[in-house]
Design an enzyme around this catalytic site. Structure first.
Site, PDB file in Angstrom:
ATOM      1  N   LYS A   1       0.854  -1.182   0.000  1.00  0.00           N
ATOM      2  CA  LYS A   1       0.000   0.000   0.000  1.00  0.00           C
ATOM      3  C   LYS A   1       0.890   1.233   0.000  1.00  0.00           C
ATOM      4  O   LYS A   1       1.944   1.252   0.619  1.00  0.00           O
ATOM      5  CB  LYS A   1      -0.908   0.021   1.236  1.00  0.00           C
ATOM      6  CG  LYS A   1      -2.008  -1.010   1.244  1.00  0.00           C
ATOM      7  CD  LYS A   1      -2.888  -0.833   2.478  1.00  0.00           C
ATOM      8  CE  LYS A   1      -4.025  -1.831   2.511  1.00  0.00           C
ATOM      9  NZ  LYS A   1      -4.894  -1.651   3.708  1.00  0.00           N
TER      10      LYS A   1
ATOM     11  N   PHE B   1      -0.014   6.379  -3.563  1.00  0.00           N
ATOM     12  CA  PHE B   1      -0.570   6.413  -4.910  1.00  0.00           C
ATOM     13  C   PHE B   1      -1.521   5.267  -5.213  1.00  0.00           C
ATOM     14  O   PHE B   1      -2.087   5.214  -6.303  1.00  0.00           O
ATOM     15  CB  PHE B   1       0.557   6.431  -5.949  1.00  0.00           C
ATOM     16  CG  PHE B   1       1.325   7.723  -5.958  1.00  0.00           C
ATOM     17  CD1 PHE B   1       0.840   8.823  -6.638  1.00  0.00           C
ATOM     18  CD2 PHE B   1       2.507   7.835  -5.267  1.00  0.00           C
ATOM     19  CE1 PHE B   1       1.533  10.028  -6.639  1.00  0.00           C
ATOM     20  CE2 PHE B   1       3.210   9.025  -5.265  1.00  0.00           C
ATOM     21  CZ  PHE B   1       2.726  10.128  -5.946  1.00  0.00           C
TER      22      PHE B   1
ATOM     23  N   LYS C   1      -0.786  -2.989  -9.775  1.00  0.00           N
ATOM     24  CA  LYS C   1      -0.731  -1.750  -9.011  1.00  0.00           C
ATOM     25  C   LYS C   1      -1.908  -0.871  -9.403  1.00  0.00           C
ATOM     26  O   LYS C   1      -1.926  -0.256 -10.476  1.00  0.00           O
ATOM     27  CB  LYS C   1       0.594  -1.027  -9.265  1.00  0.00           C
ATOM     28  CG  LYS C   1       0.863   0.118  -8.310  1.00  0.00           C
ATOM     29  CD  LYS C   1       2.301   0.609  -8.452  1.00  0.00           C
ATOM     30  CE  LYS C   1       2.625   1.676  -7.426  1.00  0.00           C
ATOM     31  NZ  LYS C   1       4.042   2.140  -7.544  1.00  0.00           N
TER      32      LYS C   1
ATOM     33  N   ASP D   1      11.992   7.745  -4.950  1.00  0.00           N
ATOM     34  CA  ASP D   1      11.441   6.786  -4.000  1.00  0.00           C
ATOM     35  C   ASP D   1      12.407   5.622  -3.805  1.00  0.00           C
ATOM     36  O   ASP D   1      12.005   4.484  -3.646  1.00  0.00           O
ATOM     37  CB  ASP D   1      10.091   6.266  -4.495  1.00  0.00           C
ATOM     38  CG  ASP D   1       9.308   5.564  -3.385  1.00  0.00           C
ATOM     39  OD1 ASP D   1       9.457   5.952  -2.219  1.00  0.00           O
ATOM     40  OD2 ASP D   1       8.569   4.619  -3.696  1.00  0.00           O
TER      41      ASP D   1
END
Length: 311
Positions: free
Chosen positions: A47, A50, A66, A158
């Site tokens: 999770k 986004f 996703k 990220d």
């Protein structure tokens, strides 16, 4: 926190024409619902801000689905840009796009699924030896080098142990390409300016190196240095006490020179002056040297002795 805009965004006309070339990647929504048991809770594997990722079987293959949300302002144009971008990425250490779905306002990326899960699950595990850890970091660095060499000058934003997924052979693959979401990895200069650069990802990679070295998450708890591993590790490195926060069993596996080069590299990645941080090619080269030291002077699999001046 500000969101940085990626340089890979495309003009509207180019988006439409480019998508026409990706029709073969479209996967029917009904097939995805069947694969995930209608997005069942028990199939959730991740999770994030986004959206939610699910595991499912499609055409006898285990995949990750996703499912993105527009709750954070994500638009279809952003989604199509992501699809087009991922469709161009071909590297052994980066998750591959299998397909996508845009039916009924859905925005779903279908990606490779890695059997071992994310790297953060194994940071403190004895399953990963020092050799394994160096190997994993070197492969991640190769993926980062590939992305930074791209003409679009890709900034990941990220890069963290949670966005590194491991396949059944423990090969790492970079998964996420998001805006910054974890304070423990974010370059302080980005926090001040909102400007993301290649050096920003190098900073995050330095945090990841210390995670792997120390066997700890980027956010930790220490009486003196608070809860950020980057501060704790830099404090101990500067005082010559880094071994105090490394698992003693893992430390026994390390060649002294390999440990010295690895820790010095991680420390330089975190320098507040971006110009002093190593480039991605430099990171790859220095991690190869770590490998050489650990392997007694030869590159694994090469059968040759290194001519490095450090040996």
């Amino acid at each position: 926190m500000r969101n940085h805009k990626r340089s890979r965004q495309l003009a509207k006309g180019k988006t439409v024409s480019s998508l026409e070339n990706l029709e073969h990647l479209k996967i029917p929504l009904n097939d995805i619902k069947q694969a995930t048991n209608n997005f069942a809770y028990e199939n959730i594997i991740d999770k994030g801000v986004f959206g939610v990722a699910y595991k499912g079987k499609l055409s006898w293959r285990i995949l990750a689905f996703k499912r993105l949300t527009n709750a954070v302002g994500l638009q279809k144009t952003d989604f199509y840009n992501e699809v087009m971008f991922r469709s161009t990425i071909k590297h052994d250490n980066i998750i591959s796009l299998v397909g996508f779905c845009d039916e009924d306002d859905e925005m779903i990326l279908v990606l490779e699924h890695q059997a071992k899960g994310s790297l953060d699950m194994y940071l403190s595990s004895p399953r990963l030896t020092w050799w394994d850890r160096v190997d994993i970091c070197l492969d991640i660095a190769r993926g980062l080098e590939y992305l930074q060499d791209d003409p679009q000058k890709i900034v990941l934003g990220d890069l963290k142990s949670g966005s590194i997924h491991l396949d059944e052979s423990w090969r790492p693959k970079i998964c996420s390409f998001n805006t910054f979401s974890n304070l423990g990895y974010v370059d302080p200069l980005y926090m001040e300016t909102g400007r993301a650069t290649k050096e920003t990802d190098i900073y995050s990679f330095g945090v990841l190196l210390f995670e792997v070295l120390c066997g700890r998450q980027a956010t930790t708890k220490d009486e003196d240095e608070g809860w950020l591993l980057c501060r704790l590790a830099c404090h101990h490195y500067e005082n010559g006490t880094l071994t105090e926060i490394i698992d003693p069993i893992l430390r026994l596996q390390m060649d002294q020179d390999s440990w010295n080069v690895f820790s010095a590299l991680a420390y330089r990645c975190l320098n507040m002056d971006p110009s002093i941080r190593p480039t991605a090619p430099m990171v790859v080269q220095e991690l190869r040297e770590v490998f050489i030291f650990q392997n007694g002077g030869s590159i694994p699999g090469s059968g040759t002795v290194s001519n490095s001046i450090f040996v």
